[in-house]
Design a protein around this motif. Sequence first.
Motif, PDB file in Angstrom:
ATOM      1  N   PHE B  36       0.846  -1.199   0.000  1.00 28.47           N
ATOM      2  CA  PHE B  36       0.000   0.000   0.000  1.00 28.47           C
ATOM      3  C   PHE B  36       0.881   1.249   0.000  1.00 28.47           C
ATOM      4  N   ARG B  52      -6.643   1.924   3.789  1.00 26.73           N
ATOM      5  CA  ARG B  52      -5.941   1.420   2.610  1.00 26.73           C
ATOM      6  C   ARG B  52      -6.951   1.058   1.543  1.00 26.73           C
ATOM      7  N   ILE B  53      -6.529   1.196   0.324  1.00 26.08           N
ATOM      8  CA  ILE B  53      -7.428   0.886  -0.794  1.00 26.08           C
ATOM      9  C   ILE B  53      -7.224  -0.568  -1.231  1.00 26.08           C
ATOM     10  N   THR B  54      -8.326  -1.307  -1.253  1.00 23.22           N
ATOM     11  CA  THR B  54      -8.319  -2.665  -1.820  1.00 23.22           C
ATOM     12  C   THR B  54      -9.594  -2.800  -2.651  1.00 23.22           C
ATOM     13  N   PRO B  55      -9.688  -3.885  -3.441  1.00 23.51           N
ATOM     14  CA  PRO B  55     -10.929  -4.030  -4.226  1.00 23.51           C
ATOM     15  C   PRO B  55     -12.166  -4.035  -3.326  1.00 23.51           C
ATOM     16  N   ALA B  66      -8.616   6.276  -4.140  1.00 19.06           N
ATOM     17  CA  ALA B  66      -7.175   6.072  -4.372  1.00 19.06           C
ATOM     18  C   ALA B  66      -6.560   7.334  -4.977  1.00 19.06           C
TER      19      ALA B  66
END
Lengths: 147, 621
Positions: B36, B52-55, B66
Amino acid sequence: MKRIKIDKNKCMACYNCILACMMEHNEKGKDIYSLDLEDKSNECRNHIEVNHSKENIPIFCRHCDEPECVNTCMSGAMKKNPHTGYVEYDEEKCASCFMCVMSCKYGVLKIDEETKSKIVKCDMCENRETPRCVENCPTRAIYFEEV
Amino acid sequence: MKCCTSADHKLLDFVKVKGENTSFNRVLDQQIKCGFGQQGVCCRLCSNGPCRITPKSPQGVCGATADTIVGRNFLRSVASGAACYLHIVETTARNLKKTGEEKGVLKGVETLNELAKAFGVEEEDMHLKAEKVADLVLRDLYKPRFEKMELTEKIAYGPRVDKWKELGIMPGGAKSEVFDAIVKSSTNLNSDPVDMLMHSLNLGISTGLYGLTLTNLLNDVMLGEPVIRQAKVGFKVVDEDYINIMITGHQHSIIGHLQDYLISDEVKKSAQDVGAKGFKLVGCTCVGQDLQLRGEHYEEVFSGHAGNNFTSEPLISTGAIDLILSEFNCTLPGIEDLADKYQVKMICLDDVAKKKNSEYMEFSMEKRVEISKKIVEEALNNYGKRRSEIEINIPKDHGHDDVITGVSEKSLKKFLGDSYKPLLSLIASGQIKGVAAVVGCSNLTAKGHDVFTVELTRELIKRDIIVLSAGCSSGGLENVGLMSPKAADLAGDKLKEVCKSLGIPPVLNFGPCLAIGRLEIVATELARELGIDIPQLPLVLSAPQWLEEQALADGAFGLALGLPLHLAIPPFVTGSKVITKVLTEDLPSITGGQLILDDDVISTADRLEKIVMDRRMALGL
């Protein structure tokens, strides 16, 4: 055979294992910069949950000795490889009945988010000696051990 | 012993033998990276995070995407880097102002006259002239954001200024621009990635023109202009018979008084009284490069440049360093334990670089005599205390005796016969295909210490592209011999012929990272001579092993100038599709610049060569 073991007390929920899994299974390339973190079609096979005591619980496929997912699979998509001991999933044979998901007592198996037609399942990173999630765990909360 | 692989194998062997705890082995314990962080999508701006960016979680708790998270993080990094360089130019201008007020020595009168002319200062008295020039710089730096800086237009290339005005990125007061970048990128304020990216370019302009270019020129006024000459580099420059003061930082004007004082008869005698031949300043990091560049003026006291950022730890472990003077980065925290172990006294002259075990002496021009005396006293004491207890082990086979240094926009022009035309003719005739500026730092991750820089440079010169270098990259390139005339043999046939006939190496050493500003002047002069804008030049920029936020601010300058900028490691932006697309695809139609991300040496060289060839073709060459 070797299995991924877990020491939940060491897990800081950094998600490195999750990214490692996504990188290894990313069709656009295996490095971090090729990974699209917003791509819903690239799902990780492991996950980290938070339990009642707010502890981080890494959940990984155990490739059980007597896997319920294999026992309940009617189409033969879920199989235990007698040579490696790993539980393997064949998307082509999958009938999308999701009995495996219901039967997994560890809650590891999941249905893919995008098509809802297949199972997202740990393959032990097939061609790697050590699964990439294990290599990428900075605290050794997950480790690889002969059982 | 675990160790990173290095281009500089002689140094690596030394590090292995000494077995000290240095960055070379710590890097292996830091091999597992946070993805990340690498992609720039970790946000720690508020206590709902870190997010944090996740799908599964495409937005932070606040709703930031994001693109917003990357935009904020990137702008903060560039603002920090810009702030570092602006601190340097502020110190330098203050020191020049004081030098003028106190009627001190001005070694670079030619540069002072040029600056005064460019700024419109009409003044006969040289000291008053210096004061006025310094005042103008300071006044610009301290302006509010809503007032544009006045000197920007006077020192930048006209077509660029027009472009920057058109884009609305002409900087207001530089320090205020940094301030508002921090405001803008705080939680729940700006969420527009493109606006933050444009602010980064604005910061790049003040970094480049003030932090880099003007710092060099103001230093030239006080400390003397670079003169092309041959010099010794590497660990072989260290002479154990002297009391050795290792310098680390970027602010040469802080060292100015000391370097003259160290060769005074009284100080030389004090050294001889304790059994040493005298005092030497050992060059380390960019301030060492700056001394090397102007070494013509300080031959007696400057022993030579030992190495770049990650060379400083091994340098202490030679045991020959008696005192370390720090005044800016790249002063690694890792040197603290080594300094304790080797009983090296540490003194810091600017609290921005205060190390935990250093003694802080706040530098000011008023107190310079007192400070220089105190430094000498401490060095004498420490020399007496430590030399009988510490074993000295200097790898004297490390380095070269014939590095060409002192290259600047002015000395190069003089060398070419007071005109850039000969260089342009060589480019036009194809003897030199194009120009690549390989600049920036070294890091231990892009293949290892100096590895990418050295390999890329070798590849470019093989293809008849002349390389100019400034920053820690030049420290690496000189230590492996690429800046020595004999390196001509490694160039392609055409460039080799040019180098042999002129007696120059195929890689020209402009010195410290600050001198990226000198490269910009060279680019401007070439463009002016041809009557074109900078993005049309067959000139590319690469900071393959960028390390610090400062490098990102330098990079933002390059992009604002309209140069293609290659980085081997992405600047923590790839998590944002918008920012990555603007930087790598859209920028050519905005500023003319372009970010090129590539971690492979050959394909990088291919891409840079293709840009050079395309531009040659567009120019009808």
